[in-house]
Design a protein around this motif. Sequence first.
Motif, PDB file in Angstrom:
ATOM      1  N   MET A 199     -88.309  73.659 -68.896  1.00  0.00           N
ATOM      2  CA  MET A 199     -87.704  73.543 -67.575  1.00  0.00           C
ATOM      3  C   MET A 199     -88.227  74.696 -66.732  1.00  0.00           C
ATOM      4  O   MET A 199     -88.194  75.850 -67.171  1.00  0.00           O
ATOM      5  CB  MET A 199     -86.178  73.611 -67.696  1.00  0.00           C
ATOM      6  CG  MET A 199     -85.443  73.531 -66.385  1.00  0.00           C
ATOM      7  SD  MET A 199     -83.635  73.574 -66.676  1.00  0.00           S
ATOM      8  CE  MET A 199     -83.053  73.343 -64.986  1.00  0.00           C
ATOM      9  N   VAL A 200     -88.740  74.406 -65.528  1.00  0.00           N
ATOM     10  CA  VAL A 200     -89.305  75.449 -64.683  1.00  0.00           C
ATOM     11  C   VAL A 200     -88.556  75.545 -63.362  1.00  0.00           C
ATOM     12  O   VAL A 200     -88.051  74.554 -62.840  1.00  0.00           O
ATOM     13  CB  VAL A 200     -90.804  75.231 -64.412  1.00  0.00           C
ATOM     14  CG1 VAL A 200     -91.593  75.266 -65.707  1.00  0.00           C
ATOM     15  CG2 VAL A 200     -91.055  73.923 -63.671  1.00  0.00           C
ATOM     16  N   MET A 201     -88.485  76.785 -62.856  1.00  0.00           N
ATOM     17  CA  MET A 201     -87.968  77.061 -61.524  1.00  0.00           C
ATOM     18  C   MET A 201     -88.995  77.920 -60.809  1.00  0.00           C
ATOM     19  O   MET A 201     -89.380  78.980 -61.318  1.00  0.00           O
ATOM     20  CB  MET A 201     -86.612  77.755 -61.598  1.00  0.00           C
ATOM     21  CG  MET A 201     -85.552  76.922 -62.292  1.00  0.00           C
ATOM     22  SD  MET A 201     -83.895  77.615 -62.123  1.00  0.00           S
ATOM     23  CE  MET A 201     -82.938  76.391 -63.040  1.00  0.00           C
ATOM     24  N   VAL A 202     -89.427  77.486 -59.644  1.00  0.00           N
ATOM     25  CA  VAL A 202     -90.505  78.139 -58.909  1.00  0.00           C
ATOM     26  C   VAL A 202     -90.012  78.470 -57.504  1.00  0.00           C
ATOM     27  O   VAL A 202     -89.433  77.618 -56.832  1.00  0.00           O
ATOM     28  CB  VAL A 202     -91.748  77.221 -58.809  1.00  0.00           C
ATOM     29  CG1 VAL A 202     -92.929  77.968 -58.223  1.00  0.00           C
ATOM     30  CG2 VAL A 202     -92.095  76.614 -60.163  1.00  0.00           C
ATOM     31  N   GLY A 203     -90.238  79.718 -57.054  1.00  0.00           N
ATOM     32  CA  GLY A 203     -89.910  80.047 -55.681  1.00  0.00           C
ATOM     33  C   GLY A 203     -89.010  81.252 -55.560  1.00  0.00           C
ATOM     34  O   GLY A 203     -89.113  82.228 -56.291  1.00  0.00           O
ATOM     35  N   GLN A 207     -86.957  79.049 -50.621  1.00  0.00           N
ATOM     36  CA  GLN A 207     -87.593  77.782 -50.992  1.00  0.00           C
ATOM     37  C   GLN A 207     -87.806  77.774 -52.499  1.00  0.00           C
ATOM     38  O   GLN A 207     -88.241  78.775 -53.079  1.00  0.00           O
ATOM     39  CB  GLN A 207     -88.920  77.613 -50.255  1.00  0.00           C
ATOM     40  CG  GLN A 207     -89.551  76.242 -50.441  1.00  0.00           C
ATOM     41  CD  GLN A 207     -90.694  76.009 -49.464  1.00  0.00           C
ATOM     42  OE1 GLN A 207     -90.813  76.702 -48.466  1.00  0.00           O
ATOM     43  NE2 GLN A 207     -91.537  75.027 -49.744  1.00  0.00           N
ATOM     44  N   LYS A 208     -87.526  76.649 -53.121  1.00  0.00           N
ATOM     45  CA  LYS A 208     -87.545  76.596 -54.583  1.00  0.00           C
ATOM     46  C   LYS A 208     -87.890  75.190 -55.045  1.00  0.00           C
ATOM     47  O   LYS A 208     -87.616  74.197 -54.360  1.00  0.00           O
ATOM     48  CB  LYS A 208     -86.167  77.009 -55.133  1.00  0.00           C
ATOM     49  CG  LYS A 208     -86.078  77.115 -56.638  1.00  0.00           C
ATOM     50  CD  LYS A 208     -84.716  77.670 -57.050  1.00  0.00           C
ATOM     51  CE  LYS A 208     -83.596  76.697 -56.786  1.00  0.00           C
ATOM     52  NZ  LYS A 208     -82.279  77.225 -57.164  1.00  0.00           N
ATOM     53  N   PHE A 209     -88.465  75.127 -56.237  1.00  0.00           N
ATOM     54  CA  PHE A 209     -88.769  73.849 -56.873  1.00  0.00           C
ATOM     55  C   PHE A 209     -88.365  73.939 -58.343  1.00  0.00           C
ATOM     56  O   PHE A 209     -88.708  74.902 -59.029  1.00  0.00           O
ATOM     57  CB  PHE A 209     -90.255  73.520 -56.764  1.00  0.00           C
ATOM     58  CG  PHE A 209     -90.618  72.160 -57.284  1.00  0.00           C
ATOM     59  CD1 PHE A 209     -90.461  71.031 -56.495  1.00  0.00           C
ATOM     60  CD2 PHE A 209     -91.118  71.992 -58.569  1.00  0.00           C
ATOM     61  CE1 PHE A 209     -90.793  69.767 -56.968  1.00  0.00           C
ATOM     62  CE2 PHE A 209     -91.456  70.741 -59.057  1.00  0.00           C
ATOM     63  CZ  PHE A 209     -91.283  69.627 -58.251  1.00  0.00           C
TER      64      PHE A 209
END
Length: 413
Positions: A199-203, A207-209
């Motif tokens: 599971m990835v969280m970017v940002g 702002q986030k993905f």
Amino acid sequence: MKIVIIGAGIGGLLTALSLHDAGLTDIEVYERSAEIRGLGVGINLLPHAVRELTELGVVDDIAALGVEPSALAYFNRHGQSIWEEPRGLAAGYAWPQLSVHRGRLQLTLRDLVERRIGDVIRTGHRVVSVEDRADSSTAHFETARGPVSVDADVVIAADGIHSAVRAERYPDEGAPPWSGLTLWRGVATAEPFLDGRTMVMVGDGEQKFVAYPLGPVGPDGRMPINFIAERRGAGSGEVDWNHPIDPQPIVDLFREWSFDWIDIPALIASADEILEYPMVDRDALPGWTFGRTTLVGDAAHAMYPNGSNGGSQATLDARTLAFHLATAASPEAGLRAYEADRRPATAALLEQTRQAGPEKVMVLAAERAPEGFAHIHDVIGPDELEEVATAYKRAAGFHPTSLNDRASLSVVR
């Protein structure tokens, strides 16, 4: 003891199953919708919830719906790694984490209720009020056939963030406050990223993905991937759940977020459908229980999805309430014990989610190194990273040691 549950979402259905497992079998569930359609996208069930599903005897049905994430990884908006930790069994828990489709989960829980308890779900019943008395409550509904009133020893409101029962007790509360962030959720079928189970969280805080797999790799080498795109200042803040939108503006917002390990704009563009949600929550309440009526799940403590904990907290509500109602000297004592256990815990967790929860590491990285970094430990030390993750686990009730050692909520009969 006759128990009426208002709402056949995840919280309401798990409450019914938990009550029945604890020996309280006179249960009826009243749902506003004409049918349970199993809407939504992905949901994570953390180890503290999976423990309860295991002890309830339903985990095999639910595990078959999705996958067990191997790790949770955080990245900045440049695709640089901030923090990664193992999840579930790999992190020392006695139970895994599960990523499943929310709609399939709801339909599975509906089927389990029908199989274990019987024909107890009444659809097409919109609650309009609950009348509390010293020794009972009466739920009043509107239906296509006219008004219906149902007497019960206990009424449990699991009617969500727009709970009519909560609004009746707190009429001045108003609409859920908007955080200023808008979420766009979808499911795409695409090639795996990283190890295919991370599971990835970017940002960052603006702002986030978020992305994680919902199923195994198919014969074509692709897999279903749930994603959440998030941006501050976009959208209106109006709560219109399951509102489909044109994906192109969201693709444009993330146009530069293509890295060698994931192509975010391509993933967004390939979704079958994108649903828009404002990020909203509810303030903590001074009380959940009114006579023989109480609140569970989002009706009691709707919170931001930071930390992926909403469904897990509803699961804990259901099991805790069933345990206390089955073991207390009276329904009133059971409801008091339930609220004493759960209300302070969820209030503390609500504050954590408003401070970004475990995703705080992304905010810190953006504040200290907005243009990126050579190594994350030049920006955030390993002890600070570890403490952010550990503090959230303690607040949410799933630190490995405390969870593995905690007494069971199952009722011995």
